[in-house]
Design a protein around this motif. Structure first.
Motif, mmCIF file in Angstrom:
data_model
loop_
_atom_site.group_PDB
_atom_site.id
_atom_site.type_symbol
_atom_site.label_atom_id
_atom_site.label_comp_id
_atom_site.label_asym_id
_atom_site.label_seq_id
_atom_site.Cartn_x
_atom_site.Cartn_y
_atom_site.Cartn_z
ATOM 1 N N VAL A 52 0.837 -1.199 0.000
ATOM 2 C CA VAL A 52 0.000 0.000 0.000
ATOM 3 C C VAL A 52 0.875 1.254 0.000
ATOM 4 N N ARG A 53 0.644 2.094 -0.967
ATOM 5 C CA ARG A 53 1.303 3.395 -1.042
ATOM 6 C C ARG A 53 0.216 4.465 -1.121
ATOM 7 N N GLU A 54 0.582 5.706 -0.889
ATOM 8 C CA GLU A 54 -0.405 6.784 -0.954
ATOM 9 C C GLU A 54 -1.121 6.827 -2.288
ATOM 10 N N GLU A 55 -0.353 6.589 -3.360
ATOM 11 C CA GLU A 55 -0.916 6.733 -4.692
ATOM 12 C C GLU A 55 -1.279 5.407 -5.362
ATOM 13 N N SER A 56 -1.022 4.283 -4.697
ATOM 14 C CA SER A 56 -1.276 3.006 -5.362
ATOM 15 C C SER A 56 -1.452 1.841 -4.393
ATOM 16 N N GLY A 81 13.028 -1.984 -1.514
ATOM 17 C CA GLY A 81 11.590 -1.902 -1.676
ATOM 18 C C GLY A 81 11.070 -3.101 -2.441
ATOM 19 N N PRO A 82 9.768 -3.139 -2.710
ATOM 20 C CA PRO A 82 9.186 -4.284 -3.401
ATOM 21 C C PRO A 82 9.754 -4.535 -4.795
ATOM 22 N N ARG A 83 10.044 -3.456 -5.531
ATOM 23 C CA ARG A 83 10.583 -3.650 -6.879
ATOM 24 C C ARG A 83 11.951 -4.315 -6.847
#
Length: 201
Positions: A52-56, A81-83
């Motif tokens: 969960v991110r602010e924009e996605s 991070g996830p990537r």
């Protein structure tokens, strides 16, 4: 938290799947190897993690709980991070990543685009004891994943996928050329796996 997803595959991409759940198509980012094992219309069960991110809201899918657990564990390290965690699992199998961390194999870790020597050292420092604590045999080396392809269109798709994972165009083209010398396959997923194996050397 979406812990797992089960349903028929509606679309197979190079690094993602769309799985229908309750009439809704969920896009899950996966490793190329996981995507390559799926077929449209086939029922699949994937372990999943929702980031969960602010924009996605981004959903990641894994073939088993071990891969999912490693993906989440890698992100406990600062700067991962996830990537980047998914890139590690795209270049190496989960067992190979654990083995590299347990052995302090910086060469293997730095083969992942986005991971330099300092990042690799930090990963080993923070995760080596945790990896060994869950019972990894330090004498058991891991392995890498990969595949093949042929036409210009297929090569272009694989090049784009490699760039999406963090490699430069030059690195991608060099690896594709090396694979072609051995007789590259015409299947996108197979070529991508073979090129990833070449990049992991």
């Amino acid at each position: 938290m979406i812990a797992s997803v089960r349903g028929p595959v509606r679309h197979v991409g190079l690094d993602h799947l769309v799985v229908e759940v309750g009439g809704v198509g969920l896009l899950l980012h996966t490793t190329p190897a996981t995507a390559a094992d799926a077929r449209v219309g086939q029922d699949v069960t994937l372990e999943s993690t929702l980031v969960v991110r602010e924009e996605s809201l981004t959903l990641y899918g894994f073939a088993d709980t071990a891969a999912k657990a490693l993906f989440e564990q890698l992100q406990t390290v600062s700067g991962v991070g996830p990537r980047l965690a998914m890139a590690m699992l795209a270049v190496h199998t989960p067992d190979a990543v654990r083995s590299a961390l347990a052995h302090g194999d910086l060469v293997a870790l730095t083969k992942v685009p986005g991971i330099g020597r300092k990042s690799a050292e930090r990963l080993v420092l923070e995760l080596k004891d945790k990896i060994l604590a869950v019972g990894l045999d330090p004498s058991a080396p891991g392995t890498s994943s990969t595949g093949t392809s042929g036409s210009d269109a297929v090569t272009g798709q694989v090049r784009d996928a490699l760039q999406g994972l963090g490699w430069t165009t030059k690195q991608a083209d060099t690896a594709l050329a090396a694979v072609a010398e051995d007789g590259a396959p015409t299947d996108v997923a197979a070529l991508l796996r073979a090129t990833l194996r070449e990049l992991g050397r």
